[in-house]
Write a protein that holds these residues in place. Structure first.
Motif, PDB file in Angstrom:
ATOM      1  N   ALA A  19      -0.270  -3.393   4.648  1.00  0.00           N
ATOM      2  CA  ALA A  19      -0.637  -4.804   4.639  1.00  0.00           C
ATOM      3  C   ALA A  19      -2.141  -4.996   4.512  1.00  0.00           C
ATOM      4  O   ALA A  19      -2.645  -6.068   4.764  1.00  0.00           O
ATOM      5  CB  ALA A  19      -0.122  -5.459   5.916  1.00  0.00           C
ATOM      6  N   GLY A  20      -2.863  -3.968   4.152  1.00  0.00           N
ATOM      7  CA  GLY A  20      -4.310  -4.073   4.070  1.00  0.00           C
ATOM      8  C   GLY A  20      -4.891  -3.029   3.154  1.00  0.00           C
ATOM      9  O   GLY A  20      -4.180  -2.461   2.317  1.00  0.00           O
ATOM     10  N   PRO A  21      -6.168  -2.730   3.335  1.00  0.00           N
ATOM     11  CA  PRO A  21      -6.855  -1.830   2.406  1.00  0.00           C
ATOM     12  C   PRO A  21      -6.512  -0.351   2.556  1.00  0.00           C
ATOM     13  O   PRO A  21      -6.827   0.439   1.680  1.00  0.00           O
ATOM     14  CB  PRO A  21      -8.325  -2.069   2.717  1.00  0.00           C
ATOM     15  CG  PRO A  21      -8.347  -2.486   4.149  1.00  0.00           C
ATOM     16  CD  PRO A  21      -7.064  -3.272   4.346  1.00  0.00           C
ATOM     17  N   LEU A  22      -5.877   0.025   3.652  1.00  0.00           N
ATOM     18  CA  LEU A  22      -5.551   1.436   3.871  1.00  0.00           C
ATOM     19  C   LEU A  22      -4.042   1.657   3.859  1.00  0.00           C
ATOM     20  O   LEU A  22      -3.305   0.920   4.506  1.00  0.00           O
ATOM     21  CB  LEU A  22      -6.069   1.926   5.225  1.00  0.00           C
ATOM     22  CG  LEU A  22      -7.562   1.944   5.454  1.00  0.00           C
ATOM     23  CD1 LEU A  22      -7.864   2.541   6.820  1.00  0.00           C
ATOM     24  CD2 LEU A  22      -8.277   2.700   4.379  1.00  0.00           C
ATOM     25  N   PRO A  23      -3.595   2.694   3.175  1.00  0.00           N
ATOM     26  CA  PRO A  23      -2.169   3.032   3.277  1.00  0.00           C
ATOM     27  C   PRO A  23      -1.908   3.702   4.622  1.00  0.00           C
ATOM     28  O   PRO A  23      -2.796   4.309   5.208  1.00  0.00           O
ATOM     29  CB  PRO A  23      -1.974   4.025   2.136  1.00  0.00           C
ATOM     30  CG  PRO A  23      -3.309   4.686   1.995  1.00  0.00           C
ATOM     31  CD  PRO A  23      -4.320   3.600   2.299  1.00  0.00           C
ATOM     32  N   ASP A  24      -0.706   3.535   5.123  1.00  0.00           N
ATOM     33  CA  ASP A  24      -0.294   4.308   6.297  1.00  0.00           C
ATOM     34  C   ASP A  24      -0.105   5.739   5.819  1.00  0.00           C
ATOM     35  O   ASP A  24       0.476   5.983   4.774  1.00  0.00           O
ATOM     36  CB  ASP A  24       1.012   3.775   6.862  1.00  0.00           C
ATOM     37  CG  ASP A  24       0.855   2.361   7.380  1.00  0.00           C
ATOM     38  OD1 ASP A  24       1.485   1.463   6.809  1.00  0.00           O
ATOM     39  OD2 ASP A  24       0.099   2.169   8.336  1.00  0.00           O
ATOM     40  N   ILE A  25      -0.617   6.677   6.567  1.00  0.00           N
ATOM     41  CA  ILE A  25      -0.478   8.097   6.234  1.00  0.00           C
ATOM     42  C   ILE A  25       0.647   8.620   7.116  1.00  0.00           C
ATOM     43  O   ILE A  25       0.435   8.950   8.287  1.00  0.00           O
ATOM     44  CB  ILE A  25      -1.799   8.859   6.491  1.00  0.00           C
ATOM     45  CG1 ILE A  25      -2.976   8.199   5.786  1.00  0.00           C
ATOM     46  CG2 ILE A  25      -1.654  10.318   6.101  1.00  0.00           C
ATOM     47  CD1 ILE A  25      -2.881   8.130   4.282  1.00  0.00           C
ATOM     48  N   VAL A  26       1.867   8.642   6.572  1.00  0.00           N
ATOM     49  CA  VAL A  26       3.045   8.978   7.372  1.00  0.00           C
ATOM     50  C   VAL A  26       4.064   9.762   6.569  1.00  0.00           C
ATOM     51  O   VAL A  26       4.047   9.752   5.335  1.00  0.00           O
ATOM     52  CB  VAL A  26       3.724   7.703   7.928  1.00  0.00           C
ATOM     53  CG1 VAL A  26       2.807   6.946   8.866  1.00  0.00           C
ATOM     54  CG2 VAL A  26       4.202   6.804   6.801  1.00  0.00           C
ATOM     55  N   ALA A  27       4.939  10.401   7.301  1.00  0.00           N
ATOM     56  CA  ALA A  27       6.115  11.082   6.756  1.00  0.00           C
ATOM     57  C   ALA A  27       7.064  11.289   7.926  1.00  0.00           C
ATOM     58  O   ALA A  27       6.626  11.354   9.085  1.00  0.00           O
ATOM     59  CB  ALA A  27       5.729  12.429   6.140  1.00  0.00           C
ATOM     60  N   PRO A  28       8.349  11.388   7.678  1.00  0.00           N
ATOM     61  CA  PRO A  28       9.284  11.619   8.781  1.00  0.00           C
ATOM     62  C   PRO A  28       8.985  12.925   9.520  1.00  0.00           C
ATOM     63  O   PRO A  28       8.591  13.915   8.921  1.00  0.00           O
ATOM     64  CB  PRO A  28      10.646  11.703   8.073  1.00  0.00           C
ATOM     65  CG  PRO A  28      10.461  10.957   6.793  1.00  0.00           C
ATOM     66  CD  PRO A  28       9.033  11.211   6.394  1.00  0.00           C
TER      67      PRO A  28
END
Length: 188
Positions: A19-28
Motif C-alpha cells: 500500500a506504499g512505496p515499499l513492497p513487503d518482503i515475505v514468503a511462507p
C-alpha cells in the motif's frame, strides 16, 4: 518470484497488496518477520527497507548472526531465501514516526494480521518498542520476547529501533537482536 531480482514481484495470492512505496518482503514459512513503524523518506524514495544513511538494521542483522554476511538495503528482496522478511504497520513514508497518528498505526494491524496469516512466521520482531505498543495497544512492554503474543503461534520479540537517531548504544541494540536469533533457534 526470483529472490535475486531487484524488481518487486506482485504479491502472492492471499497476500494483501503493498500500500506504499515499499513492497513487503515475505514468503511462507519465514523464521522471522521484522515489523517497523513505516518507511523513512530515504527508504521510500529508494524502495528498500532500512535504507536510511544512519540506520543500523543491516549491521545488526549480521552481527547478531541473522545473516551470513553484511547485506545492503538493495538486497532486501533476498531476505526470504534465508528465512527473514520485512513489513511495516504503516505504508506511508515520513521523516519520522512522530508524524503518524495512533489511529493510523492501529489501522495497520488488520493488514499485519493478514500478512502473518499468509507468512506464518516463527517470530515477529518489532523494530522499536513503540511499534509493538502501537500494534498491541498495550501501555508498556519490556525488550525481548513477550509473554503474550499478538498472534497465536507466533513469538513476539521487541528490539530497539535500528535508527541511528535511537539513543541506545549499538552494543545494547545488538544484545536484543541476538535475542531474535535465540528465539528463532528455540522455535526450530
Amino acid at each position: 518470484m526470483d529472490l535475486f531480482d531487484d524488481a518487486p514481484a506482485p504479491p502472492p495470492e492471499g497476500m494483501p497488496p503493498a500500500a506504499g512505496p515499499l513492497p513487503d518482503i515475505v514468503a511462507p514459512g519465514l523464521d522471522c518477520l521484522f515489523v517497523g513503524f513505516n518507511p523513512g523518506l530515504r527508504s521510500g524514495a529508494l524502495g528498500h527497507h532500512y535504507a536510511g544513511r544512519g540506520n543500523q538494521f543491516w549491521r545488526l542483522l549480521h552481527e547478531a548472526g541473522l545473516t551470513p554476511r553484511l547485506y545492503r538495503p538493495e538486497e532486501d528482496v533476498t531476505l526470504p531465501a534465508i528465512g527473514l522478511g520485512s513489513t511495516n504497520l504503516v505504508a506511508r513514508a515520513t521523516a519520522g514516526a512522530a508524524e503518524l497518528s495512533r489511529a493510523e498505526l492501529r489501522g495497520g494491524v488488520p493488514r499485519l494480521a493478514r500478512i502473518v496469516g499468509f507468512v506464518r512466521p516463527k517470530v515477529l520482531a518489532y523494530t522499536g518498542k513503540g511499534v509493538y505498543l502501537a500494534a498491541t495497544g498495550l501501555p508498556d512492554a519490556p525488550w525481548g520476547a513477550q509473554e503474550r503474543p499478538l498472534f497465536n503461534g507466533v513469538a513476539d520479540v521487541v528490539v530497539p529501533s535500528p535508527s541511528g537517531l535511537a539513543r541506545l548504544p549499538f552494543e545494547e541494540k545488538l544484545r536484543w537482536f541476538r535475542k531474535v536469533r535465540a528465539e528463532i533457534d528455540r522455535r526450530r
